[in-house]
Design a protein around this motif. Structure first.
Motif, PDB file in Angstrom:
ATOM      1  N   HIS A   1      28.312  38.426 -60.981  1.00 12.00           N
ATOM      2  CA  HIS A   1      28.523  39.769 -60.446  1.00 12.00           C
ATOM      3  C   HIS A   1      28.169  39.778 -58.966  1.00 12.00           C
ATOM      4  O   HIS A   1      27.195  39.157 -58.545  1.00 12.00           O
ATOM      5  N   LYS A   2      28.993  40.532 -58.183  1.00 15.28           N
ATOM      6  CA  LYS A   2      28.801  40.579 -56.745  1.00 15.28           C
ATOM      7  C   LYS A   2      28.729  42.027 -56.273  1.00 15.28           C
ATOM      8  O   LYS A   2      29.482  42.884 -56.748  1.00 15.28           O
ATOM      9  N   VAL A   3      27.830  42.259 -55.318  1.00 10.74           N
ATOM     10  CA  VAL A   3      27.690  43.556 -54.678  1.00 10.74           C
ATOM     11  C   VAL A   3      28.210  43.414 -53.252  1.00 10.74           C
ATOM     12  O   VAL A   3      27.866  42.441 -52.565  1.00 10.74           O
ATOM     13  N   PRO A   4      29.032  44.341 -52.772  1.00 12.79           N
ATOM     14  CA  PRO A   4      29.565  44.217 -51.407  1.00 12.79           C
ATOM     15  C   PRO A   4      28.458  44.108 -50.363  1.00 12.79           C
ATOM     16  O   PRO A   4      27.375  44.665 -50.512  1.00 12.79           O
ATOM     17  N   CYS A   5      28.752  43.364 -49.311  1.00  9.92           N
ATOM     18  CA  CYS A   5      27.816  43.213 -48.205  1.00  9.92           C
ATOM     19  C   CYS A   5      27.889  44.467 -47.340  1.00  9.92           C
ATOM     20  O   CYS A   5      28.879  44.694 -46.647  1.00  9.92           O
ATOM     21  N   GLY A   6      26.863  45.284 -47.396  1.00  7.65           N
ATOM     22  CA  GLY A   6      26.837  46.521 -46.635  1.00  7.65           C
ATOM     23  C   GLY A   6      25.485  46.736 -45.998  1.00  7.65           C
ATOM     24  O   GLY A   6      24.772  45.786 -45.671  1.00  7.65           O
ATOM     25  N   THR A   7      25.085  47.981 -45.846  1.00  9.96           N
ATOM     26  CA  THR A   7      23.771  48.306 -45.311  1.00  9.96           C
ATOM     27  C   THR A   7      22.709  48.028 -46.354  1.00  9.96           C
ATOM     28  O   THR A   7      23.016  47.800 -47.539  1.00  9.96           O
ATOM     29  N   ARG A   8      21.458  48.092 -45.921  1.00 10.21           N
ATOM     30  CA  ARG A   8      20.363  47.879 -46.865  1.00 10.21           C
ATOM     31  C   ARG A   8      20.438  48.883 -48.014  1.00 10.21           C
ATOM     32  O   ARG A   8      20.314  48.515 -49.189  1.00 10.21           O
ATOM     33  N   ALA A   9      20.653  50.149 -47.691  1.00  8.94           N
ATOM     34  CA  ALA A   9      20.720  51.181 -48.727  1.00  8.94           C
ATOM     35  C   ALA A   9      21.864  50.926 -49.690  1.00  8.94           C
ATOM     36  O   ALA A   9      21.738  51.134 -50.908  1.00  8.94           O
ATOM     37  N   GLU A  10      23.010  50.477 -49.157  1.00  8.83           N
ATOM     38  CA  GLU A  10      24.159  50.208 -50.017  1.00  8.83           C
ATOM     39  C   GLU A  10      23.908  49.025 -50.942  1.00  8.83           C
ATOM     40  O   GLU A  10      24.329  49.036 -52.115  1.00  8.83           O
ATOM     41  N   ILE A  11      23.229  47.997 -50.450  1.00  8.77           N
ATOM     42  CA  ILE A  11      22.919  46.846 -51.303  1.00  8.77           C
ATOM     43  C   ILE A  11      21.932  47.241 -52.391  1.00  8.77           C
ATOM     44  O   ILE A  11      22.087  46.872 -53.567  1.00  8.77           O
ATOM     45  N   VAL A  12      20.914  48.023 -52.027  1.00  7.17           N
ATOM     46  CA  VAL A  12      19.948  48.483 -53.034  1.00  7.17           C
ATOM     47  C   VAL A  12      20.658  49.304 -54.101  1.00  7.17           C
ATOM     48  O   VAL A  12      20.442  49.116 -55.312  1.00  7.17           O
ATOM     49  N   GLN A  13      21.521  50.208 -53.668  1.00  6.09           N
ATOM     50  CA  GLN A  13      22.242  51.036 -54.634  1.00  6.09           C
ATOM     51  C   GLN A  13      23.140  50.176 -55.525  1.00  6.09           C
ATOM     52  O   GLN A  13      23.207  50.378 -56.745  1.00  6.09           O
ATOM     53  N   GLY A  14      23.833  49.207 -54.919  1.00  7.62           N
ATOM     54  CA  GLY A  14      24.733  48.350 -55.683  1.00  7.62           C
ATOM     55  C   GLY A  14      23.995  47.505 -56.709  1.00  7.62           C
ATOM     56  O   GLY A  14      24.445  47.364 -57.850  1.00  7.62           O
ATOM     57  N   PHE A  15      22.876  46.934 -56.307  1.00  6.96           N
ATOM     58  CA  PHE A  15      22.092  46.127 -57.253  1.00  6.96           C
ATOM     59  C   PHE A  15      21.529  47.002 -58.366  1.00  6.96           C
ATOM     60  O   PHE A  15      21.531  46.616 -59.540  1.00  6.96           O
ATOM     61  N   GLY A  16      21.032  48.191 -58.005  1.00 12.27           N
ATOM     62  CA  GLY A  16      20.475  49.081 -59.014  1.00 12.27           C
ATOM     63  C   GLY A  16      21.516  49.475 -60.047  1.00 12.27           C
ATOM     64  O   GLY A  16      21.250  49.469 -61.262  1.00 12.27           O
ATOM     65  N   ALA A  17      22.728  49.831 -59.573  1.00 13.51           N
ATOM     66  CA  ALA A  17      23.779  50.248 -60.490  1.00 13.51           C
ATOM     67  C   ALA A  17      24.226  49.096 -61.387  1.00 13.51           C
ATOM     68  O   ALA A  17      24.449  49.280 -62.595  1.00 13.51           O
ATOM     69  N   THR A  18      24.359  47.894 -60.818  1.00 15.83           N
ATOM     70  CA  THR A  18      24.805  46.748 -61.612  1.00 15.83           C
ATOM     71  C   THR A  18      23.751  46.353 -62.645  1.00 15.83           C
ATOM     72  O   THR A  18      24.075  46.088 -63.812  1.00 15.83           O
ATOM     73  N   LEU A  19      22.499  46.328 -62.243  1.00 16.42           N
ATOM     74  CA  LEU A  19      21.431  45.993 -63.194  1.00 16.42           C
ATOM     75  C   LEU A  19      21.376  47.014 -64.330  1.00 16.42           C
ATOM     76  O   LEU A  19      21.146  46.651 -65.492  1.00 16.42           O
ATOM     77  N   ALA A  20      21.589  48.279 -64.004  1.00 19.65           N
ATOM     78  CA  ALA A  20      21.580  49.312 -65.045  1.00 19.65           C
ATOM     79  C   ALA A  20      22.695  49.081 -66.061  1.00 19.65           C
ATOM     80  O   ALA A  20      22.493  49.248 -67.276  1.00 19.65           O
ATOM     81  N   LYS A  21      23.882  48.696 -65.589  1.00 22.11           N
ATOM     82  CA  LYS A  21      24.987  48.408 -66.502  1.00 22.11           C
ATOM     83  C   LYS A  21      24.678  47.202 -67.377  1.00 22.11           C
ATOM     84  O   LYS A  21      24.936  47.210 -68.583  1.00 22.11           O
ATOM     85  N   LEU A  22      24.106  46.165 -66.766  1.00 24.21           N
ATOM     86  CA  LEU A  22      23.808  44.950 -67.532  1.00 24.21           C
ATOM     87  C   LEU A  22      22.705  45.188 -68.544  1.00 24.21           C
ATOM     88  O   LEU A  22      22.667  44.534 -69.602  1.00 24.21           O
ATOM     89  N   ALA A  23      21.790  46.114 -68.234  1.00 28.06           N
ATOM     90  CA  ALA A  23      20.659  46.371 -69.135  1.00 28.06           C
ATOM     91  C   ALA A  23      21.076  47.089 -70.408  1.00 28.06           C
ATOM     92  O   ALA A  23      20.330  47.083 -71.395  1.00 28.06           O
ATOM     93  N   VAL A  24      22.264  47.683 -70.418  1.00 26.50           N
ATOM     94  CA  VAL A  24      22.725  48.375 -71.620  1.00 26.50           C
ATOM     95  C   VAL A  24      22.882  47.390 -72.781  1.00 26.50           C
ATOM     96  O   VAL A  24      22.523  47.691 -73.924  1.00 26.50           O
ATOM     97  N   ASP A  25      23.406  46.223 -72.482  1.00 25.22           N
ATOM     98  CA  ASP A  25      23.597  45.207 -73.525  1.00 25.22           C
ATOM     99  C   ASP A  25      23.512  43.818 -72.901  1.00 25.22           C
ATOM    100  O   ASP A  25      24.544  43.198 -72.615  1.00 25.22           O
ATOM    101  N   PRO A  26      22.312  43.294 -72.688  1.00 26.44           N
ATOM    102  CA  PRO A  26      22.184  41.968 -72.058  1.00 26.44           C
ATOM    103  C   PRO A  26      22.906  40.861 -72.814  1.00 26.44           C
ATOM    104  O   PRO A  26      23.381  39.900 -72.207  1.00 26.44           O
ATOM    105  N   ALA A  27      23.016  40.997 -74.132  1.00 22.41           N
ATOM    106  CA  ALA A  27      23.673  39.951 -74.927  1.00 22.41           C
ATOM    107  C   ALA A  27      25.146  39.807 -74.549  1.00 22.41           C
ATOM    108  O   ALA A  27      25.742  38.739 -74.746  1.00 22.41           O
ATOM    109  N   ALA A  28      25.736  40.858 -73.978  1.00 16.84           N
ATOM    110  CA  ALA A  28      27.146  40.816 -73.593  1.00 16.84           C
ATOM    111  C   ALA A  28      27.395  39.875 -72.415  1.00 16.84           C
ATOM    112  O   ALA A  28      28.545  39.570 -72.098  1.00 16.84           O
TER     113      ALA A  28
END
Length: 455
Positions: free
Chosen positions: A358-385
């Motif tokens: 999974h990749k998060v676009p290269c942006g500002t610090r705030a955008e990277i934090v938001q992107g990582f947070g959102a992606t981790l939240a999606k992955l945490a729903v079902d890590p086995a997937a």
């Protein structure tokens, strides 16, 4: 290489080549060793690597030769350590000092091996390290005059700092990086590129810095590889909670603070755990940020051989580095079956293709934090997937990124040089320069890529 083709005799020059170190010395050692599978290789390296190479079982004089350039290199290295203003900082300054000291090493190499090169004792001279594209080579011209092909690379480095990260740039003491482009005007650079028979580029950015005059001999070859014996485990994370890990120096550009900020909501809710493997000047700040957050473990410095044991307990390598040249840790995670989550920039962005992470676009610090947070939240729903992606990443490394595969790729280059056949690079990368420039993340140009038989 074809079984009917004689194995080429290769003088492999790797000033940094050490099986007991990491980063560039490990790349130099691993690639030189892998090339023994496809060529008769004699390694030339700096004397500081002798003991480790002897412990690895090579015989001095037969398998390798050391060059004692310490009279010049040691005091300049000490100067670089003072000028970099902090351990692990000011890497551009270190490279600048190395550009001053390295020519002496090559002068001693030619004094020792020049006569043998001139009389045809070697079919190819291949300078593996330094990896930096800023350091010229006097050997290129001397080999050209002797009629011996000279291979340069893989070269990598100089990835621009993304917009919005000047504070991190200053904290890394990278003052000299603002002037880095001046190396293109230094004496010897164009002569090195002109006399080289093949130039291996470790990244799109490095390829983009090579003048168009020499594009016909630029071949894309990522610098990093995996030793299956070193990374033999297979990830087996336990439980329904997302297990993430970070591996690297705790310094601003690698983004461990961005990771903790992004993961904080998941950590508070018990939906994620985070292992941070590494040490560095940010440790006190990071511990303060993690104070009160459950599920965070600071492992500190861990021997490279033991990193995989901790990493293999994770679902995800969460690695928000914004200036990574090669991305070796990403390959190491993929080799274990740990899914990478990275910033889409430089080395990691090139390694993590669709379906492999999974990749998060290269942006500002705030955008990277938001992107990582959102992606981790999606992955945490079902890590086995994540299991199919993990399996695909692991298979990709086995098929493309072992050191043996690197040797097979370079064997194509050797064949090309030795048989005057068509270049082993009929395809070109897509041009992503407009996309990258829009994101403030540098540029890219097309360069030759080794054929699909081995890539």
């Amino acid at each position: 290489m074809s079984t009917a083709t004689p194995r080429p005799k290769v003088l492999a020059i790797a000033e940094a080549a050490n099986p007991e170190w990491v980063s560039v010395p490990l790349v130099g050692w691993s690639l030189a060793q892998a090339l023994r599978e496809v060529a008769d290789v004699h390694l030339v390296t700096q004397i500081r690597n002798r003991d480790a190479i002897l412990r690895a079982g090579l015989i001095e004089g037969r398998d390798f030769t050391v060059i004692d350039s310490e009279a010049f290199a040691a005091p300049l290295w000490a100067l670089a350590e003072r000028l970099r203003m902090g351990e692990g900082k000011g890497w551009t300054m270190v490279q600048a000092i190395n550009a001053i000291s390295y020519p002496w090493f090559e002068r001693l190499v030619w004094k020792r091996f020049g006569p043998a090169i001139r009389r045809g004792a070697y079919d190819i001279v291949h300078r593996i390290t330094p990896l930096s594209p800023t350091i010229s080579s006097s050997l290129a011209g001397k080999c050209a005059r002797a009629g011996v092909p000279f291979v340069l690379g893989p070269l990598n480095g100089g990835v621009p700092w993304p917009r919005g990260f000047d504070a991190e740039r200053r904290r890394e003491k990278e003052w000299l990086s603002y002037l880095r482009g001046a190396y293109k005007a230094l004496p010897g650079r164009r002569a090195t590129l002109r006399h080289a028979s093949a130039i291996l580029a470790g990244s799109r950015h490095t390829a983009s810095e090579i003048p168009a005059d020499f594009a016909d001999k630029v071949i894309y070859l990522p610098e990093n590889g995996i030793d299956p014996a070193r990374f033999a485990l297979q990830a087996a994370p336990e439980g329904p909670v997302l297990r993430a890990a970070f591996v690297g120096r705790l310094v601003p550009y690698k983004g461990p603070d961005m990771l903790i900020e992004a993961a904080a909501p998941l950590l508070r809710d018990g939906r994620m755990t985070l292992d941070l493997i590494g040490d560095g000047p940010m440790m006190p700040q990071l511990r303060a940020m993690a104070d009160g957050l459950p599920g965070v473990t600071f492992h500190g410095w861990v021997d490279h051989r033991d990193v995989q044991r901790i990493l293999a307990q994770s679902h995800v390598l969460s690695f928000p580095s914004i200036r990574e040249f090669g991305g070796g840790v990403v390959l190491e995670a993929m080799a274990l079956g740990v899914v990478p989550l990275i910033v889409d920039y430089a080395g990691p962005g090139e390694l993590v293709q669709p379906g492999l992470g999974h990749k998060v676009p290269c942006g500002t610090r705030a955008e990277i934090v938001q992107g990582f947070g959102a992606t981790l939240a999606k992955l945490a729903v079902d890590p086995a997937a994540l299991a199919p992606t993990a399996a695909a990443a692991r298979a990709r490394v086995k098929s493309h990124f072992t050191w043996s595969r690197k040797a097979a790729q370079i064997a194509q280059v050797y064949d090309w040089l030795g048989q005057d056949t068509a270049a082993p690079a009929p395809r070109f990368f897509e041009d992503r320069s407009a996309e990258l420039a829009e994101n403030g993340c540098g540029s890219a140009t097309g360069c030759r890529q080794l054929s699909s038989k081995v890539t």
